[in-house]
Design a protein around this motif. Structure first.
Motif, PDB file in Angstrom:
ATOM      1  N   ILE A  28     -13.898  15.206  -2.847  1.00  0.00           N
ATOM      2  CA  ILE A  28     -12.691  14.768  -2.131  1.00  0.00           C
ATOM      3  C   ILE A  28     -12.594  13.249  -2.184  1.00  0.00           C
ATOM      4  O   ILE A  28     -11.512  12.686  -2.414  1.00  0.00           O
ATOM      5  N   GLU A  29     -13.726  12.562  -1.977  1.00  0.00           N
ATOM      6  CA  GLU A  29     -13.748  11.093  -2.073  1.00  0.00           C
ATOM      7  C   GLU A  29     -13.314  10.644  -3.469  1.00  0.00           C
ATOM      8  O   GLU A  29     -12.584   9.659  -3.606  1.00  0.00           O
ATOM      9  N   SER A  30     -13.746  11.361  -4.497  1.00  0.00           N
ATOM     10  CA  SER A  30     -13.413  11.000  -5.876  1.00  0.00           C
ATOM     11  C   SER A  30     -11.913  11.087  -6.124  1.00  0.00           C
ATOM     12  O   SER A  30     -11.285  10.119  -6.554  1.00  0.00           O
ATOM     13  N   TYR A  31     -11.327  12.246  -5.844  1.00  0.00           N
ATOM     14  CA  TYR A  31      -9.900  12.349  -6.157  1.00  0.00           C
ATOM     15  C   TYR A  31      -9.038  11.623  -5.141  1.00  0.00           C
ATOM     16  O   TYR A  31      -7.941  11.162  -5.471  1.00  0.00           O
ATOM     17  N   GLY A  32      -9.542  11.436  -3.929  1.00  0.00           N
ATOM     18  CA  GLY A  32      -8.817  10.624  -2.955  1.00  0.00           C
ATOM     19  C   GLY A  32      -8.749   9.164  -3.383  1.00  0.00           C
ATOM     20  O   GLY A  32      -7.733   8.487  -3.205  1.00  0.00           O
ATOM     21  N   THR A  33      -9.818   8.673  -3.977  1.00  0.00           N
ATOM     22  CA  THR A  33      -9.837   7.294  -4.464  1.00  0.00           C
ATOM     23  C   THR A  33      -8.940   7.152  -5.683  1.00  0.00           C
ATOM     24  O   THR A  33      -8.262   6.131  -5.850  1.00  0.00           O
ATOM     25  N   VAL A  34      -8.874   8.168  -6.526  1.00  0.00           N
ATOM     26  CA  VAL A  34      -7.940   8.159  -7.652  1.00  0.00           C
ATOM     27  C   VAL A  34      -6.502   8.124  -7.127  1.00  0.00           C
ATOM     28  O   VAL A  34      -5.647   7.406  -7.667  1.00  0.00           O
ATOM     29  N   ASP A  35      -6.226   8.842  -6.065  1.00  0.00           N
ATOM     30  CA  ASP A  35      -4.899   8.826  -5.445  1.00  0.00           C
ATOM     31  C   ASP A  35      -4.578   7.430  -4.898  1.00  0.00           C
ATOM     32  O   ASP A  35      -3.465   6.921  -5.064  1.00  0.00           O
ATOM     33  N   GLU A  36      -5.550   6.807  -4.243  1.00  0.00           N
ATOM     34  CA  GLU A  36      -5.375   5.438  -3.756  1.00  0.00           C
ATOM     35  C   GLU A  36      -5.074   4.491  -4.918  1.00  0.00           C
ATOM     36  O   GLU A  36      -4.164   3.645  -4.846  1.00  0.00           O
ATOM     37  N   LEU A  37      -5.813   4.626  -5.997  1.00  0.00           N
ATOM     38  CA  LEU A  37      -5.594   3.817  -7.193  1.00  0.00           C
ATOM     39  C   LEU A  37      -4.171   4.017  -7.715  1.00  0.00           C
ATOM     40  O   LEU A  37      -3.482   3.047  -8.052  1.00  0.00           O
ATOM     41  N   ASN A  38      -3.720   5.254  -7.750  1.00  0.00           N
ATOM     42  CA  ASN A  38      -2.385   5.560  -8.237  1.00  0.00           C
ATOM     43  C   ASN A  38      -1.322   4.849  -7.392  1.00  0.00           C
ATOM     44  O   ASN A  38      -0.321   4.349  -7.912  1.00  0.00           O
ATOM     45  N   SER A  39      -1.569   4.758  -6.093  1.00  0.00           N
ATOM     46  CA  SER A  39      -0.627   4.069  -5.207  1.00  0.00           C
ATOM     47  C   SER A  39      -0.565   2.586  -5.519  1.00  0.00           C
ATOM     48  O   SER A  39       0.521   1.984  -5.541  1.00  0.00           O
ATOM     49  N   TYR A  40      -1.701   1.968  -5.779  1.00  0.00           N
ATOM     50  CA  TYR A  40      -1.708   0.550  -6.138  1.00  0.00           C
ATOM     51  C   TYR A  40      -1.029   0.319  -7.485  1.00  0.00           C
ATOM     52  O   TYR A  40      -0.327  -0.685  -7.668  1.00  0.00           O
ATOM     53  N   ILE A  41      -1.211   1.234  -8.409  1.00  0.00           N
ATOM     54  CA  ILE A  41      -0.547   1.089  -9.700  1.00  0.00           C
ATOM     55  C   ILE A  41       0.970   1.198  -9.526  1.00  0.00           C
ATOM     56  O   ILE A  41       1.730   0.460 -10.153  1.00  0.00           O
ATOM     57  N   GLY A  42       1.398   2.071  -8.636  1.00  0.00           N
ATOM     58  CA  GLY A  42       2.823   2.144  -8.313  1.00  0.00           C
ATOM     59  C   GLY A  42       3.331   0.832  -7.738  1.00  0.00           C
ATOM     60  O   GLY A  42       4.438   0.388  -8.049  1.00  0.00           O
ATOM     61  N   LEU A  43       2.522   0.187  -6.915  1.00  0.00           N
ATOM     62  CA  LEU A  43       2.887  -1.102  -6.335  1.00  0.00           C
ATOM     63  C   LEU A  43       3.033  -2.168  -7.425  1.00  0.00           C
ATOM     64  O   LEU A  43       3.989  -2.951  -7.418  1.00  0.00           O
ATOM     65  N   ILE A  44       2.110  -2.192  -8.377  1.00  0.00           N
ATOM     66  CA  ILE A  44       2.202  -3.148  -9.493  1.00  0.00           C
ATOM     67  C   ILE A  44       3.483  -2.891 -10.281  1.00  0.00           C
ATOM     68  O   ILE A  44       4.217  -3.818 -10.628  1.00  0.00           O
ATOM     69  N   SER A  45       3.756  -1.638 -10.544  1.00  0.00           N
ATOM     70  CA  SER A  45       4.904  -1.258 -11.357  1.00  0.00           C
ATOM     71  C   SER A  45       6.238  -1.651 -10.708  1.00  0.00           C
ATOM     72  O   SER A  45       7.217  -1.888 -11.409  1.00  0.00           O
ATOM     73  N   CYS A  46       6.267  -1.739  -9.384  1.00  0.00           N
ATOM     74  CA  CYS A  46       7.498  -2.095  -8.663  1.00  0.00           C
ATOM     75  C   CYS A  46       7.790  -3.589  -8.675  1.00  0.00           C
ATOM     76  O   CYS A  46       8.843  -4.015  -8.198  1.00  0.00           O
ATOM     77  N   GLN A  47       6.883  -4.376  -9.207  1.00  0.00           N
ATOM     78  CA  GLN A  47       7.066  -5.826  -9.229  1.00  0.00           C
ATOM     79  C   GLN A  47       7.963  -6.218 -10.410  1.00  0.00           C
ATOM     80  O   GLN A  47       8.256  -5.414 -11.279  1.00  0.00           O
ATOM     81  N   GLN A  48       8.361  -7.478 -10.420  1.00  0.00           N
ATOM     82  CA  GLN A  48       9.199  -8.006 -11.509  1.00  0.00           C
ATOM     83  C   GLN A  48       8.300  -8.297 -12.716  1.00  0.00           C
ATOM     84  O   GLN A  48       7.849  -9.420 -12.901  1.00  0.00           O
ATOM     85  N   ILE A  49       8.027  -7.269 -13.509  1.00  0.00           N
ATOM     86  CA  ILE A  49       7.173  -7.405 -14.689  1.00  0.00           C
ATOM     87  C   ILE A  49       7.913  -6.852 -15.900  1.00  0.00           C
ATOM     88  O   ILE A  49       8.924  -6.153 -15.760  1.00  0.00           O
ATOM     89  N   ASP A  50       7.394  -7.145 -17.064  1.00  0.00           N
ATOM     90  CA  ASP A  50       7.971  -6.682 -18.318  1.00  0.00           C
ATOM     91  C   ASP A  50       8.145  -5.157 -18.281  1.00  0.00           C
ATOM     92  O   ASP A  50       7.210  -4.438 -17.905  1.00  0.00           O
ATOM     93  N   PRO A  51       9.313  -4.650 -18.662  1.00  0.00           N
ATOM     94  CA  PRO A  51       9.539  -3.192 -18.649  1.00  0.00           C
ATOM     95  C   PRO A  51       8.515  -2.399 -19.471  1.00  0.00           C
ATOM     96  O   PRO A  51       8.212  -1.257 -19.135  1.00  0.00           O
ATOM     97  N   HIS A  52       7.982  -3.004 -20.539  1.00  0.00           N
ATOM     98  CA  HIS A  52       6.954  -2.306 -21.319  1.00  0.00           C
ATOM     99  C   HIS A  52       5.746  -1.968 -20.441  1.00  0.00           C
ATOM    100  O   HIS A  52       5.223  -0.849 -20.503  1.00  0.00           O
ATOM    101  N   HIS A  53       5.326  -2.919 -19.625  1.00  0.00           N
ATOM    102  CA  HIS A  53       4.188  -2.665 -18.732  1.00  0.00           C
ATOM    103  C   HIS A  53       4.535  -1.579 -17.719  1.00  0.00           C
ATOM    104  O   HIS A  53       3.685  -0.754 -17.380  1.00  0.00           O
ATOM    105  N   GLN A  54       5.772  -1.563 -17.245  1.00  0.00           N
ATOM    106  CA  GLN A  54       6.191  -0.522 -16.295  1.00  0.00           C
ATOM    107  C   GLN A  54       6.109   0.863 -16.932  1.00  0.00           C
ATOM    108  O   GLN A  54       5.674   1.819 -16.283  1.00  0.00           O
ATOM    109  N   ILE A  55       6.494   0.958 -18.194  1.00  0.00           N
ATOM    110  CA  ILE A  55       6.424   2.243 -18.903  1.00  0.00           C
ATOM    111  C   ILE A  55       4.969   2.693 -19.041  1.00  0.00           C
ATOM    112  O   ILE A  55       4.642   3.862 -18.792  1.00  0.00           O
TER     113      ILE A  55
END
Length: 184
Positions: A28-55
């Protein structure tokens, strides 16, 4: 359909396959931490960055759901077909790392987290990714984990480090380097 089931009220949850485990179980800790990571990646993707990186980040988020499903399944009881992580998923990260590295200055010092908000988000995601990797390696010592999962997480942390450097360069932010004090 109600979002709450009340089946976890006593500190237990179900893996894919029906096995009940404590919510603090390493799986549970393993996949919960992967879920947390996914949330941070979503946060990065929402920033003003090159669309290629968003893809690429959206693709990574999709792969992290695959990783999470793999980790959430009881390897001995699950009959559910879980999507596979592929060698091409790892190759994508390596290709992106190489492309970004080609335009970055040579790394001559350790880089301290920071510089601007999006670079800092990349460093946070990198640290969460390393934690997910450590937990997954520990889980693999006592239970089956697809070896591509740990390789993917290892490569993803490298990708996030290089992405932070690249996004800093794109924003003309000077790298925050560490120069150790030497006692004389």
């Amino acid at each position: 359909m109600k979002i709450y089931t009340k089946t976890g009220d006593k500190g237990q949850t179900s893996l894919i396959g029906g096995t009940r485990v404590a919510k603090h179980h390493i799986r549970i800790e393993s996949y919960g931490t992967v879920d947390e990571l996914n949330s941070y990646i979503g946060l990065i993707s929402c920033q003003q960055i090159d669309p290629h990186h968003q893809i690429i980040l959206k693709e990574i988020q999709d792969r992290l759901f695959t990783v999470g499903a793999s980790l959430a399944a009881d390897p001995e009881k699950s009959k559910m077909k879980i999507p596979d992580l592929l060698e091409s998923d790892i190759s994508l990260l390596e290709t992106e790392i190489d492309k970004m590295n080609e335009v970055l200055p040579a790394l001559k010092h350790f880089v301290l987290p920071g510089g601007n908000t999006v670079v800092s988000y990349c460093h946070i995601a990198r640290c969460v990714c390393r934690r997910a990797e450590r937990l997954t390696v520990a889980l693999a010592e006592g239970s089956f984990v697809d070896s591509k999962v740990t390789v993917y997480l290892n490569r993803l942390s490298d990708y996030l480090f290089i992405l932070g450097r690249k996004l800093g360069q794109d924003a003309s932010v000077e790298e925050n380097i560490w120069i150790p004090r030497v006692n004389s």
